[in-house]
Design a protein around this motif. Structure first.
Motif, PDB file in Angstrom:
ATOM      1  N   LYS A  38       0.843  -1.204   0.000  1.00  0.00           N
ATOM      2  CA  LYS A  38       0.000   0.000   0.000  1.00  0.00           C
ATOM      3  C   LYS A  38       0.878   1.254   0.000  1.00  0.00           C
ATOM      4  O   LYS A  38       1.830   1.359   0.785  1.00  0.00           O
ATOM      5  N   VAL A  39       0.556   2.188  -0.884  1.00  0.00           N
ATOM      6  CA  VAL A  39       1.212   3.502  -0.849  1.00  0.00           C
ATOM      7  C   VAL A  39       0.529   4.308   0.249  1.00  0.00           C
ATOM      8  O   VAL A  39      -0.629   4.709   0.122  1.00  0.00           O
ATOM      9  N   VAL A  40       1.232   4.540   1.356  1.00  0.00           N
ATOM     10  CA  VAL A  40       0.626   5.218   2.503  1.00  0.00           C
ATOM     11  C   VAL A  40       0.910   6.713   2.514  1.00  0.00           C
ATOM     12  O   VAL A  40       0.317   7.456   3.302  1.00  0.00           O
ATOM     13  N   ARG A  41       1.812   7.139   1.646  1.00  0.00           N
ATOM     14  CA  ARG A  41       2.061   8.582   1.463  1.00  0.00           C
ATOM     15  C   ARG A  41       2.564   8.774   0.053  1.00  0.00           C
ATOM     16  O   ARG A  41       3.505   8.112  -0.374  1.00  0.00           O
ATOM     17  N   GLU A  42       1.957   9.687  -0.672  1.00  0.00           N
ATOM     18  CA  GLU A  42       2.371   9.932  -2.050  1.00  0.00           C
ATOM     19  C   GLU A  42       3.480  10.985  -2.099  1.00  0.00           C
ATOM     20  O   GLU A  42       3.526  11.910  -1.280  1.00  0.00           O
ATOM     21  N   GLY A  43       4.380  10.812  -3.060  1.00  0.00           N
ATOM     22  CA  GLY A  43       5.472  11.753  -3.235  1.00  0.00           C
ATOM     23  C   GLY A  43       6.045  11.651  -4.630  1.00  0.00           C
ATOM     24  O   GLY A  43       5.657  10.775  -5.415  1.00  0.00           O
ATOM     25  N   SER A  44       6.997  12.509  -4.950  1.00  0.00           N
ATOM     26  CA  SER A  44       7.508  12.567  -6.318  1.00  0.00           C
ATOM     27  C   SER A  44       9.028  12.477  -6.439  1.00  0.00           C
ATOM     28  O   SER A  44       9.547  12.244  -7.534  1.00  0.00           O
ATOM     29  N   ASP A  45       9.758  12.650  -5.328  1.00  0.00           N
ATOM     30  CA  ASP A  45      11.219  12.719  -5.409  1.00  0.00           C
ATOM     31  C   ASP A  45      11.923  11.401  -5.114  1.00  0.00           C
ATOM     32  O   ASP A  45      13.021  11.143  -5.630  1.00  0.00           O
ATOM     33  N   LEU A  46      11.322  10.582  -4.280  1.00  0.00           N
ATOM     34  CA  LEU A  46      11.980   9.353  -3.840  1.00  0.00           C
ATOM     35  C   LEU A  46      10.936   8.376  -3.321  1.00  0.00           C
ATOM     36  O   LEU A  46       9.956   8.779  -2.687  1.00  0.00           O
ATOM     37  N   THR A  47      11.143   7.084  -3.587  1.00  0.00           N
ATOM     38  CA  THR A  47      10.281   6.029  -3.046  1.00  0.00           C
ATOM     39  C   THR A  47      10.971   5.384  -1.859  1.00  0.00           C
ATOM     40  O   THR A  47      12.111   4.911  -1.967  1.00  0.00           O
ATOM     41  N   LEU A  48      10.315   5.378  -0.727  1.00  0.00           N
ATOM     42  CA  LEU A  48      10.815   4.725   0.474  1.00  0.00           C
ATOM     43  C   LEU A  48       9.957   3.484   0.718  1.00  0.00           C
ATOM     44  O   LEU A  48       8.751   3.591   0.911  1.00  0.00           O
ATOM     45  N   VAL A  49      10.580   2.320   0.699  1.00  0.00           N
ATOM     46  CA  VAL A  49       9.879   1.047   0.888  1.00  0.00           C
ATOM     47  C   VAL A  49      10.290   0.456   2.220  1.00  0.00           C
ATOM     48  O   VAL A  49      11.484   0.354   2.526  1.00  0.00           O
ATOM     49  N   THR A  50       9.303   0.056   3.031  1.00  0.00           N
ATOM     50  CA  THR A  50       9.621  -0.546   4.316  1.00  0.00           C
ATOM     51  C   THR A  50       8.464  -1.387   4.797  1.00  0.00           C
ATOM     52  O   THR A  50       7.488  -1.617   4.072  1.00  0.00           O
ATOM     53  N   ILE A  51       8.556  -1.860   6.050  1.00  0.00           N
ATOM     54  CA  ILE A  51       7.569  -2.794   6.583  1.00  0.00           C
ATOM     55  C   ILE A  51       7.550  -2.678   8.102  1.00  0.00           C
ATOM     56  O   ILE A  51       8.475  -2.147   8.709  1.00  0.00           O
ATOM     57  N   SER A  52       6.460  -3.146   8.709  1.00  0.00           N
ATOM     58  CA  SER A  52       6.307  -3.213  10.157  1.00  0.00           C
ATOM     59  C   SER A  52       6.411  -1.813  10.782  1.00  0.00           C
ATOM     60  O   SER A  52       5.995  -0.820  10.173  1.00  0.00           O
ATOM     61  N   ALA A  53       6.969  -1.714  11.985  1.00  0.00           N
ATOM     62  CA  ALA A  53       6.980  -0.433  12.701  1.00  0.00           C
ATOM     63  C   ALA A  53       7.793   0.637  11.990  1.00  0.00           C
ATOM     64  O   ALA A  53       7.596   1.838  12.241  1.00  0.00           O
ATOM     65  N   SER A  54       8.698   0.248  11.102  1.00  0.00           N
ATOM     66  CA  SER A  54       9.489   1.240  10.370  1.00  0.00           C
ATOM     67  C   SER A  54       8.639   2.087   9.427  1.00  0.00           C
ATOM     68  O   SER A  54       9.076   3.163   9.010  1.00  0.00           O
ATOM     69  N   VAL A  55       7.442   1.619   9.103  1.00  0.00           N
ATOM     70  CA  VAL A  55       6.541   2.443   8.283  1.00  0.00           C
ATOM     71  C   VAL A  55       6.197   3.729   9.034  1.00  0.00           C
ATOM     72  O   VAL A  55       6.207   4.822   8.463  1.00  0.00           O
ATOM     73  N   GLY A  56       5.903   3.605  10.319  1.00  0.00           N
ATOM     74  CA  GLY A  56       5.622   4.800  11.113  1.00  0.00           C
ATOM     75  C   GLY A  56       6.803   5.740  11.172  1.00  0.00           C
ATOM     76  O   GLY A  56       6.655   6.966  11.043  1.00  0.00           O
ATOM     77  N   ASP A  57       8.009   5.191  11.348  1.00  0.00           N
ATOM     78  CA  ASP A  57       9.219   6.026  11.341  1.00  0.00           C
ATOM     79  C   ASP A  57       9.397   6.719   9.995  1.00  0.00           C
ATOM     80  O   ASP A  57       9.784   7.896   9.930  1.00  0.00           O
ATOM     81  N   ALA A  58       9.123   5.989   8.914  1.00  0.00           N
ATOM     82  CA  ALA A  58       9.262   6.556   7.569  1.00  0.00           C
ATOM     83  C   ALA A  58       8.288   7.703   7.353  1.00  0.00           C
ATOM     84  O   ALA A  58       8.640   8.725   6.741  1.00  0.00           O
ATOM     85  N   LEU A  59       7.075   7.553   7.850  1.00  0.00           N
ATOM     86  CA  LEU A  59       6.080   8.616   7.697  1.00  0.00           C
ATOM     87  C   LEU A  59       6.490   9.869   8.463  1.00  0.00           C
ATOM     88  O   LEU A  59       6.304  10.994   7.979  1.00  0.00           O
ATOM     89  N   VAL A  60       7.055   9.689   9.643  1.00  0.00           N
ATOM     90  CA  VAL A  60       7.534  10.846  10.416  1.00  0.00           C
ATOM     91  C   VAL A  60       8.670  11.536   9.673  1.00  0.00           C
ATOM     92  O   VAL A  60       8.701  12.771   9.546  1.00  0.00           O
ATOM     93  N   ALA A  61       9.617  10.757   9.159  1.00  0.00           N
ATOM     94  CA  ALA A  61      10.744  11.335   8.414  1.00  0.00           C
ATOM     95  C   ALA A  61      10.255  12.057   7.164  1.00  0.00           C
ATOM     96  O   ALA A  61      10.726  13.171   6.847  1.00  0.00           O
ATOM     97  N   ALA A  62       9.312  11.458   6.441  1.00  0.00           N
ATOM     98  CA  ALA A  62       8.793  12.078   5.215  1.00  0.00           C
ATOM     99  C   ALA A  62       8.094  13.389   5.517  1.00  0.00           C
ATOM    100  O   ALA A  62       8.205  14.365   4.753  1.00  0.00           O
TER     101      ALA A  62
END
Length: 334
Positions: free
Chosen positions: A207-231
C-alpha cells in the motif's frame, strides 16, 4: 482520513479482537502457546480468551516450542486452524525444524492433498532487550519457501491481516512488532481507525501510505511509522517522499514498488531486520529486474547492521533505523 473517532485500544487489543472474532466464526480455530491462557500472553494479546472459549481451545503449553509447534502442525493437518504463539521471534531456533521442514513443506510434499492452515504468531523488534530478544528475522522466514510472511504496521492492518491469516488455507508466519504492541493505536501517524466488525486485508498487497515525487521509500512493520515521520519532516525541506508499506514479505507485491519507483526514479529500502542477504537487497534487485537499470537513478539500503543487538539502549538506538536516521539517509541522496 476516516472521521469516525479512534477507539482507545492498544495494538495488542486489536490483534486479540481479530482472533476473538475468528474464534467466534469458526470453532476450528484454536490457540496454543506459553502463558497465553490465564495470563493472556506476555503482551496481553489473548487476555480473557481462555475464560471466554475454554481451555480446550486456548491451551497453555509447557516451555517446549518444538512440541507445541509440532502439535499445531498436526492439528492443522487434521482440519483445525491453530494459531501458535512463539513469544519472541528469537526463540524460533528451538522449533525451526517444525517450521521449515513440516509446516512449510507438507502441502508441497503431499502434492497439495494435505493443507496446513496454521498461523505462527510471534513478536520481533527492538525494545532494549539485547541480542537474544530483539531481532526481527522476517528475512529468515521469507527465505524459506512455502509460507506467507506477514508484518503489519497500522492498527487497521493488524486486525485485517490477522483475520486473513487465520482464514488462509496455507501456513502463515505473522510477525508483530514489540515496539508497537503496548502503544495506543492513536500513536500511529496515520488514520488509526479500526472497525469493530470482522474484516480482512488481503495478503500480498502493498500500500502507498504517502504519495510523493522525489523518492520512493519502501519498508515494513513499525518502520513504516518512522518513515512517515521522516517524510513529514522532509516535506518542510522541499523533499517529496513516497512511502510504500509492503505489509507482507511473502507474497511480495513488487508491482506496487516498481510503479512508484518508475515515477520517482529513486529507491530507499528501510529494514529493522539485518542488512545482508535480506529484504533490502531483495527489493532493490527485483525492482531493477522489473524496470531495468536505466529507469532508476539511485538506490540505497538502510537496515540493521550485521551485529548482535546491543543491550545498551543508547547503542541499540545508534544501530536501529529511526525517523532521524531515515531523514539523514534521504538527505544524503539528494
Amino acid at each position: 482520513m476516516n472521521s469516525t473517532p479512534v477507539r482507545n485500544l492498544r495494538f495488542s487489543q486489536v490483534i486479540g479482537e481479530a482472533i476473538s472474532l475468528e474464534m467466534e466464526a469458526d470453532e476450528k480455530v484454536l490457540l496454543l502457546g506459553e502463558d497465553i491462557g490465564r495470563s493472556g500472553g506476555v503482551f496481553g494479546v489473548t487476555r480473557q480468551l481462555q475464560a471466554r472459549f475454554g481451555e480446550a481451545r486456548v491451551r497453555d503449553t509447557p516451555i517446549s516450542e518444538m512440541a507445541f509447534t509440532g502439535m499445531g502442525v498436526g492439528l492443522a493437518m487434521a482440519g483445525y486452524r491453530p494459531v501458535v504463539e512463539i513469544m519472541f521471534v528469537d526463540f524460533i531456533g528451538v522449533c525451526l525444524e517444525q517450521v521449515m521442514n513440516a509446516m512449510s513443506k507438507i502441502p508441497y510434499m503431499s502434492g497439495g492433498n494435505t493443507r496446513v492452515p496454521m498461523v505462527l504468531r510471534t513478536a520481533g523488534g527492538c525494545i532494549g532487550s539485547a541480542a537474544q530478544h530483539s531481532q526481527c528475522l522476517w528475512g529468515l522466514f521469507a527465505h524459506l519457501p512455502g509460507m506467507a510472511v506477514v508484518c503489519p504496521s497500522s492498527p487497521h492492518d493488524y486486525k485485517g491481516l490477522m483475520a486473513a491469516s487465520i482464514q488462509s488455507d496455507d501456513p502463515v508466519v505473522f510477525i508483530e512488532n514489540k515496539r508497537q504492541l503496548n502503544k495506543l493505536v492513536s500513536s500511529y501517524p496515520l488514520d488509526a481507525f479500526v472497525p469493530e466488525e470482522r474484516y480482512t486485508v488481503p495478503l500480498g498487497k502493498a500500500k502507498v501510505v504517502r504519495e510523493g515525487s522525489d523518492l520512493t521509500l519502501v519498508t515494513i512493520s513499525a518502520s513504516v511509522g518512522d518513515a512517515l515521520v521522516a517524510a513529514s519532516r522532509l516535506e518542510g525541506e522541499g523533499v517529496s517522499v513516497e512511502v510504500v508499506d509492503l505489509r507482507t514479505l511473502v507474497p511480495l507485491d513488487i508491482a506496487t514498488v516498481a510503479t512508484s519507483v518508475s515515477k520517482t526514479g529513486r529507491l530507499l529500502v528501510v529494514d529493522e531486520d539485518f542488512l545482508s542477504f535480506g529484504m533490502s537487497g531483495e527489493i532493490i534487485a527485483r525492482t531493477l529486474e522489473e524496470l531495468g537499470t536505466a529507469a532508476v537513478r539511485q538506490v540505497k539500503r538502510h537496515a540493521m547492521p550485521d551485529i548482535p543487538l546491543p543491550a545498551s539502549i543508547a547503542l541499540e538506538q545508534a544501530a536501529v533505523p529511526s525517523a532521524d536516521s531515515i531523514a539523514d539517509v534521504i538527505r544524503s541522496m539528494s
